[in-house]
Design a protein around this motif. Structure first.
Motif, PDB file in Angstrom:
ATOM      1  N   CYS A 941       0.845  -1.189   0.000  1.00  0.00           N
ATOM      2  CA  CYS A 941       0.000   0.000   0.000  1.00  0.00           C
ATOM      3  C   CYS A 941       0.886   1.247   0.000  1.00  0.00           C
ATOM      4  CB  CYS A 941      -0.930   0.015   1.215  1.00  0.00           C
ATOM      5  SG  CYS A 941      -0.058   0.043   2.788  1.00  0.00           S
ATOM      6  N   ARG A 942       0.259   2.358  -0.363  1.00  0.00           N
ATOM      7  CA  ARG A 942       1.022   3.611  -0.469  1.00  0.00           C
ATOM      8  C   ARG A 942       1.522   4.065   0.901  1.00  0.00           C
ATOM      9  NH1 ARG A 942       0.501   9.239  -0.450  1.00  0.00           N
ATOM     10  NH2 ARG A 942       1.738  10.264  -2.086  1.00  0.00           N
ATOM     11  N   GLU A 943       0.786   3.771   1.960  1.00  0.00           N
ATOM     12  CA  GLU A 943       1.151   4.254   3.282  1.00  0.00           C
ATOM     13  C   GLU A 943       2.480   3.662   3.765  1.00  0.00           C
ATOM     14  OE1 GLU A 943      -1.829   3.259   2.399  1.00  0.00           O
ATOM     15  OE2 GLU A 943      -2.813   5.240   2.466  1.00  0.00           O
ATOM     16  N   SER A 944       2.870   2.492   3.248  1.00  0.00           N
ATOM     17  CA  SER A 944       4.103   1.857   3.711  1.00  0.00           C
ATOM     18  C   SER A 944       5.316   2.727   3.385  1.00  0.00           C
ATOM     19  CB  SER A 944       4.272   0.470   3.086  1.00  0.00           C
ATOM     20  OG  SER A 944       4.304   0.574   1.672  1.00  0.00           O
ATOM     21  N   HIS A 945       5.326   3.326   2.207  1.00  0.00           N
ATOM     22  CA  HIS A 945       6.401   4.254   1.835  1.00  0.00           C
ATOM     23  C   HIS A 945       5.920   5.072   0.643  1.00  0.00           C
ATOM     24  CE1 HIS A 945      10.286   6.011   1.152  1.00  0.00           C
ATOM     25  NE2 HIS A 945      10.813   5.325   2.165  1.00  0.00           N
ATOM     26  N   PRO A 946       5.281   6.222   0.889  1.00  0.00           N
ATOM     27  CA  PRO A 946       4.653   7.002  -0.184  1.00  0.00           C
ATOM     28  C   PRO A 946       5.590   7.355  -1.335  1.00  0.00           C
ATOM     29  CG  PRO A 946       4.012   7.861   1.961  1.00  0.00           C
ATOM     30  CD  PRO A 946       5.074   6.845   2.209  1.00  0.00           C
ATOM     31  N   ALA A 947       6.816   7.750  -1.043  1.00  0.00           N
ATOM     32  CA  ALA A 947       7.735   8.183  -2.101  1.00  0.00           C
ATOM     33  C   ALA A 947       8.065   7.039  -3.041  1.00  0.00           C
ATOM     34  CB  ALA A 947       9.008   8.746  -1.486  1.00  0.00           C
ATOM     35  N   VAL A 948       8.373   5.865  -2.479  1.00  0.00           N
ATOM     36  CA  VAL A 948       8.700   4.713  -3.323  1.00  0.00           C
ATOM     37  C   VAL A 948       7.464   4.259  -4.088  1.00  0.00           C
ATOM     38  CG1 VAL A 948       9.564   2.347  -3.310  1.00  0.00           C
ATOM     39  CG2 VAL A 948      10.529   4.036  -1.740  1.00  0.00           C
ATOM     40  N   TRP A 949       6.329   4.247  -3.416  1.00  0.00           N
ATOM     41  CA  TRP A 949       5.080   3.853  -4.076  1.00  0.00           C
ATOM     42  C   TRP A 949       4.802   4.753  -5.284  1.00  0.00           C
ATOM     43  CZ3 TRP A 949       1.301   0.091  -3.496  1.00  0.00           C
ATOM     44  CH2 TRP A 949       0.099   0.315  -4.156  1.00  0.00           C
ATOM     45  N   ASP A 950       4.934   6.062  -5.104  1.00  0.00           N
ATOM     46  CA  ASP A 950       4.673   6.996  -6.198  1.00  0.00           C
ATOM     47  C   ASP A 950       5.654   6.788  -7.340  1.00  0.00           C
ATOM     48  OD1 ASP A 950       2.626   8.047  -4.724  1.00  0.00           O
ATOM     49  OD2 ASP A 950       3.749   9.795  -4.007  1.00  0.00           O
ATOM     50  N   SER A 951       6.910   6.492  -7.017  1.00  0.00           N
ATOM     51  CA  SER A 951       7.914   6.268  -8.053  1.00  0.00           C
ATOM     52  C   SER A 951       7.592   5.021  -8.876  1.00  0.00           C
ATOM     53  CB  SER A 951       9.296   6.131  -7.404  1.00  0.00           C
ATOM     54  OG  SER A 951      10.277   5.869  -8.365  1.00  0.00           O
ATOM     55  N   VAL A 952       7.261   3.932  -8.176  1.00  0.00           N
ATOM     56  CA  VAL A 952       6.917   2.694  -8.885  1.00  0.00           C
ATOM     57  C   VAL A 952       5.654   2.900  -9.709  1.00  0.00           C
ATOM     58  CG1 VAL A 952       6.268   0.272  -8.591  1.00  0.00           C
ATOM     59  CG2 VAL A 952       8.047   1.265  -7.138  1.00  0.00           C
ATOM     60  N   ASN A 953       4.683   3.576  -9.130  1.00  0.00           N
ATOM     61  CA  ASN A 953       3.419   3.843  -9.829  1.00  0.00           C
ATOM     62  C   ASN A 953       3.667   4.612 -11.131  1.00  0.00           C
ATOM     63  OD1 ASN A 953       0.389   3.617  -9.291  1.00  0.00           O
ATOM     64  ND2 ASN A 953       0.605   5.772  -9.859  1.00  0.00           N
ATOM     65  N   TRP A 954       4.522   5.626 -11.064  1.00  0.00           N
ATOM     66  CA  TRP A 954       4.861   6.437 -12.244  1.00  0.00           C
ATOM     67  C   TRP A 954       5.562   5.598 -13.310  1.00  0.00           C
ATOM     68  CZ3 TRP A 954       3.990  10.724 -14.816  1.00  0.00           C
ATOM     69  CH2 TRP A 954       4.931  11.173 -15.751  1.00  0.00           C
TER      70      TRP A 954
END
Length: 1221
Positions: A941-954
């Motif tokens: 989930c995004r809450e675990s690490h927002p910055a990494v999540w956003d990077s992978v999502n992008w």
């Protein structure tokens, strides 16, 4: 009033299992007030007091009893002499006491001495006899010993030592003074007393005369007892040690031996060096007193040694026996002597036996508090108290320098007392090392410091005290004679500096120093003499008489000592033992290394086997080599890395042969060098860590190289490595890996790093030379050389981490280092990620540099394989410690690698134009998508690490978008049908759109909006094309039409929300208008056509917003723009593409004209009569169309854009109204 409590206190200081007497404060009432005295027996070699034998009247004491001179526990050491109480102190008696009760020295006790010396000082105003004592200071404690000048001079005449003191004494003190020989009457009285004591322990039986030959024995003992007791030399031989051992075992119980062993084990546990075994523990000095007593007299705390026999009997459990000639009255000196003896030993009653010519007459019982009031012996206890306080104050105020030997002297019959600093006088005469007190004082300072170190680890305020003690200890000793003590002292000095933690509370607790009687600092001793004075002015340096010129202080008249508080000095030894606290880690480490170097020099100087070593110049630097391995790469590094892994492992076999320098394993040199090498290694490690934090990576690498060289030398002299040492070594390897990684990442400062790396201090050079005595220090060269090739640095970094991991995972450490193991695994995963990224970037660079687009090279494939292998290993490392975030990052990097592989497989035609989308590209893009999806799953989930999540999502959205774009632009029509391609494009675009996060406010939100708008635009264009090209299936055409309109609408809506995409907005609107025009062409009804054209005109009106943005940017860049109608096809500073704008305006104007013309024609030719509103619309359309036609084609772009904005503004109010049918 006096009661004795006998108890056993095994935990008391000094030897354990000793008989201890304790009693509460006892008050002695006098006419002048009350004197407070308290005595606690710390140690007693005598059994509990036994009743004395009451001798019958007329017993002849001249006849020796049968047990005379036989050893008796009741009399202790007095049993082997002809004395009841020894009137002669041994020259080092106070040191023997101090060694046994080291806990009390320095702070708790004011004076340590033989009870005879204490009594002699308290009787100074009453006595005409001479006083000669040596005084030493340790903290606030003064050690007093008798200094027999006559014996000293007798020794001087034989050895030639101390001749300067003899000359000084004869010249300045007393040229005629000679010691008087004891009269026959004196020896007679002593013999009578000794026989009386033996009679008193004879069990109450009748006196049994001894054989006549006892007289010969008596004479021999007299000679032995009063022969010279000054040691001829102060060095312990093996026989001395054995004798000392035997005597110690006689006087100390088995429990005592256990206690001493316990202290030694504690020192070992604390990593403090133990200098002496039990036989050497006192350096030939023993505590021979029957009992040691902690005596508190008023506010003076004294640790005294006493041999006075104590008996039981009477109303009290303890009495002292005295023998007096009935014809001689008791004088005041004898009374004070008896009174002080009883106070010191806590004896409440005195039993006096009177005799005439050796014939017993009677006994008399006297209470201790009544002694001061005896006839002819009356004295004031208050005066005695004042004398004690004044003498102590005088000595404390003037004996200020630790390690110095002071001489307190009063000539016979003189009222003047003088205090000399013999150490200073010795230095003036340039005859050092002739003071026999030097070594006992140094050893005592060392022992007190060692004892304080045990508590200093919990209470760091003692650090300044310990430091001063050790520095003074070292100053007293000659390195060639006493290297062991010097080396140990320097090691302990290095231990004072905490390398692993900052000072607590900014170091305030350390700067607080000691008590008011603190230690003098080594740097300030020059000032002591000028400041040591009493406020009353009663004793100062008085240079006027010649014999006072060399005295530290003088008491002009002993009568002044009886004046209350006459010498109560307000002078306080300044608290100058402040520990040098520094927040700077480098400064602390430099202190440590300076002491380590001094310790190593002491050890090296004591090792005789030097002929086998090559002569080394300590002033010649040992070069720290660096290599440029850019040509050979990591392959050359692999050859030397095996040494690193071999040295990193735990050693198994104990060392049995001498070391390289000739040290014998197990010797003190061997043990000390190991400790010093390890301490130096830790200091260099801390220096390296601090330099790393400051980004001084060249300096950091130099320090970690020195640290590992120290460790290498440690391994060379150590047979086994303890887990703590191995754990520290793993930290060194990890730090080395960190530094090599940072060097690889910061290639721009190589020159500065090389300069830092090559610098060496003289101290470092000398430590290196000492290391090379034991080891070549080559084991870790590969890990610590400064390479210029980033690939090699990354490789070395990974090998350091691998070695650290193998060390922590070994059997020796696997149960101790779970936290550290996780840290190393994280570092290992990180370096493998870095290496994977490095090879991935290398592959991307190869791809970019290819001039001719051709198939994938073997070198590129090798880079991909290396990169992929490192990413895989890194993921395993992070998975082992359940680090989902870093696992996701490595999966994301692997996805990027797959995309680079896909780009490398891009196909080209013979004319170097882009060919169809290849299956290899599709394969690698789909692999990239799989890795990105795995990364999303790892994060959960995004809450675990927002910055990494956003990077992978992008990245995932980008990959889907790129795949769809390539499929759409370079459709593989040779392999797939158009419909299949359209489905795949739509599917990929919609998935990319799914991962466009339009809701979360972030830096990427505008990018997501632009991508979503672009996706809708591309889908709209695709459905537009399908609608145009679709023939036959009317249902499908309607579906494509509605989808096209939907996506055009969404694309325009998103582009309108952006302020930096006017060209994209304009193009989308023009395409949408073209789509509306195409729809109108297929309509037959005029009304339907008018409706379609009106809708298209409304869409065209929306271009006004795009032209406003273009006009604004043109205005901002107007000074840079050309005034001609054909501006250059370049981008403006704002980023606007002029060529694109010109192209779009070229499309806009004809389309706009066409829409207006068709509307005018249709509305003019309509059969039904137009309404008033229609007429107004028609009139507006004609007006706008007329202005558009009359516009000059050669006008500047900004003017034309301004015209379009004005024309569209005229249509804006009209387009929203109802249209005609």
């Amino acid at each position: 009033m006096f009661t004795e409590i006998i108890c056993n206190k095994p935990g008391a200081s000094g030897p354990s299992g000793l008989i201890t007497f304790e009693q509460n404060i006892s008050s002695i009432c006098t006419s002048n007030g009350e004197i407070k005295s308290r005595a606690i027996v710390k140690y007693s070699a005598a059994p509990p007091p036994a009743s004395y034998a009451l001798l019958q009247e007329k017993t002849d004491l001249k006849l020796p009893p049968a047990n005379w001179l036989r050893e008796n526990p009741q009399l202790g050491s007095a049993g082997t002499t002809i004395l009841g109480t020894s009137s002669k102190s041994k020259p080092f008696s106070s040191f023997g006491i101090a060694y046994d009760f080291i806990d009390c020295i320095g702070d708790d006790v004011d004076v340590v001495s033989d009870s005879e010396n204490i009594k002699k000082l308290m009787k100074i105003p009453y006595s005409k006899s001479h006083v000669s004592m040596a005084v030493h200071r340790v903290g606030r404690t003064l050690l007093l010993d008798e200094l027999d000048i006559q014996e000293l001079f007798m020794r001087s005449s034989q050895t030639g030592d101390w001749t300067w003191l003899k000359e000084f004494y004869q010249r300045l003190i007393d040229q005629k003074w000679q010691r008087k020989k004891k009269s026959k009457e004196h020896w007679y009285q002593k013999a009578i007393l000794s026989k009386f004591l033996y009679y008193s322990i004879n069990g109450g039986g009748a006196a049994e005369p001894a054989p006549d030959n006892r007289d010969e024995c008596e004479q021999e003992n007299e000679k032995d007892e009063f022969s010279s007791s000054w040691p001829t030399t102060f060095t312990s031989t093996s026989s001395d040690v054995e004798e000392s051992d035997a005597l110690k075992q006689e006087s100390v119980s088995a429990d005592s031996s256990f206690a001493l062993g316990q202290v030694t084990s504690v020192l070992k546990e604390q990593n403090l060096p133990t200098l002496f075994n039990e036989g050497e523990n006192s350096q030939g000095l023993r505590n021979d007193f029957v009992r040691n007593i902690m005596w508190t007299f008023e506010d003076i705390h004294m640790l005294v040694g006493s041999n006075m026999p104590i008996f039981g009997g009477g109303r009290y459990p303890a009495v002292s026996l005295r023998l007096r000639d009935n014809n001689k009255p008791i004088n005041i000196l004898t009374g004070i002597d008896y009174w002080l003896d009883n106070l010191m030993c806590n004896v409440p009653e005195l039993v006096m036996c009177f005799h005439v010519n050796g014939i017993v007459q009677k006994y008399e019982m006297i209470k201790t508090e009544d002694i001061p009031h005896l006839e002819n012996s009356t004295f004031s206890t208050r005066v005695v108290k004042d004398i004690a306080q004044n003498v102590l104050s005088f000595l404390k105020s003037n004996c200020t320098k630790e390690g110095h030997t002071y001489w307190l002297f009063k000539a016979s019959g003189s009222d003047i007392v003088k205090l000399y600093d013999l150490t200073t006088l010795c230095e003036e005469e340039e005859e050092k090392c002739q003071n026999p007190f030097t070594l006992p004082v140094a050893v005592l300072l060392y022992k007190v410091a060692s004892n304080l170190m045990l508590t200093a680890r919990q209470n760091r305020k003692h650090y300044g005290t310990v430091r001063t003690l050790l520095l003074n200890c070292v100053k007293l000793l000659d390195q060639e004679r006493h290297p062991q003590i010097i080396a140990s002292a320097h090691y302990m000095l290095s231990e004072l500096f905490q390398l692993d933690e900052p000072p607590e509370d900014g170091g305030e607790s350390l700067r607080a120093g000691g008590s008011e009687d603190s230690y003098s600092d080594e740097d300030r001793e020059e000032e002591d003499l000028s400041e040591d004075s009493d406020d009353s002015g009663s004793y100062t340096n008085c240079p006027s008489p010649q014999d006072d010129s060399k005295a530290v202080a003088v008491i002009r008249s002993v009568g002044e000592l009886s004046v209350p508080e006459k010498y109560k000095s307000t002078h306080l030894i300044r608290p100058s033992c402040a520990f040098p606290v520094s927040q700077d880690k480098e400064e602390r480490c430099r202190h440590v290394l300076s002491y380590v170097l001094k310790g190593l020099k002491a050890v090296d100087g004591s090792i005789k086997k030097e002929s086998d070593l090559p002569a080394a110049d300590p002033n010649t630097p040992i070069p720290l080599k660096y290599e440029d391995r850019s040509a050979t790469g990591a392959c050359a590094a692999e050859k030397g890395i095996s040494l690193l892994l071999e040295r990193a492992g735990p050693l198994q076999a104990d060392q049995k042969h001498p070391t390289r320098s000739g040290m014998i394993p197990g010797s003190w040199q061997h043990c000390m060098k190991m400790q010093l090498f390890l301490k130096a290694s830790k200091a260099y490690y801390v220096l390296s860590d601090a330099a790393t934090n400051l980004s001084k990576y060249g300096r950091a690498l130099r320090y970690i190289k020195l640290s590992l060289q120290c460790y290498d030398a440690y391994c060379s002299v150590s047979g086994t490595l303890h887990p703590q040492v191995l754990q520290f070594h793993s930290q060194c390897l990890s730090l080395c890996g960190d530094i090599q990684l940072m060097l690889a990442q910061n290639t721009s400062n190589r020159a500065a790093y090389l300069e830092e790396y090559s610098y060496q201090t003289k101290e470092d050079q000398e430590i290196l030379h000492s290391l090379h005595r034991e080891s070549s220090c080559q084991a870790f060269n590969m890990a610590t050389d400064l390479a210029m090739d980033p690939e090699c640095q990354l490789f070395v970094s990974s090998k350091c981490y691998e070695a650290a991991y193998e060390l922590l995972a070994s059997d020796a450490l696997k149960d101790h280092t779970s936290d550290q193991l996780a840290q190393v695994l994280k570092r290992l995963g990180n370096i493998r990620n870095e290496m994977g990224v490095y090879y991935m970037n290398q592959a991307a660079a190869m791809q970019t540099e290819k001039e001719v687009k051709k198939s994938v090279s073997v070198a590129e494939q090798e880079m991909w394989k290396k990169s992929f292998a490192f990413f895989e290993k890194g993921m395993k490392d992070f998975e082992a410690i359940e680090d989902s975030t870093n696992t996701a990052l490595l999966l994301c990097n692997t996805g990027r690698l797959m995309r680079i592989c896909a780009q490398a497989h891009c196909a080209f035609t013979a004319d170097q134009s882009r060919a169809e989308f290849s299956p290899e590209e599709a394969l690698y893009y789909n692999k990239a998508i799989d890795y990105y999806l795995r990364a999303m799953k790892s994060l959960a989930c995004r809450e675990s690490h927002p910055a990494v999540w956003d990077s992978v999502n992008w990245e995932l959205s980008t990959t889907y978008f790129t795949l769809a774009t390539l499929l759409q632009d370079y459709a593989p029509l040779s392999r797939k049908a158009q419909e299949q391609i359209e489905r795949e494009v739509t599917e990929a675009m919609m998935k990319s759109l799914k991962y466009c996060d339009l809701q979360t406010e972030s830096a990427r939100q505008p990018l997501y909006q632009y991508r979503a708008a672009t996706i809708h635009h591309r889908l709209a264009s695709m459905y537009h094309s399908c609608f145009r090209n679709q023939v036959g299936d009317e249902h499908l055409r309607k579906q494509h039409r509605s989808l096209a309109e939907l996506h055009y609408s969404k694309a325009v809506s998103l582009f309108l929300s952006l302020k930096d995409a006017p060209c994209e907005l304009l193009r989308t609107l023009l395409e949408w208008v073209a789509f509306a025009e195409f729809t109108m062409a297929s309509q037959s009804s005029s009304t339907a056509k008018v409706k379609s054209l009106t809708g298209a005109l409304e869409i065209m009106t929306d271009t006004r917003y795009a032209f406003q943005l273009i006009h604004k940017e043109l205005l901002e860049d107007e000074p840079d723009s050309s005034d001609s109608a054909e501006p250059p096809a370049t981008s403006l500073t704002s980023g606007l593409n002029l060529q694109e704008v010109m192209k779009l305006t070229g499309i806009f104007e004809p389309s706009f004209s066409f829409l207006l013309l068709q509307l005018i024609k249709l509305m003019t030719t309509m059969k039904r009569k137009p309404s008033k509103k229609d007429e107004e619309l028609l009139k507006t359309y004609k007006n706008v169309y007329s202005k558009l036609l009359r516009a000059e084609k050669s006008t500047p772009l900004i003017s034309r854009v301004q015209l379009y904005m004005e024309l569209l503004q005229q249509l804006a109010p009209q387009t929203g109204s109802d249209n005609t049918d």
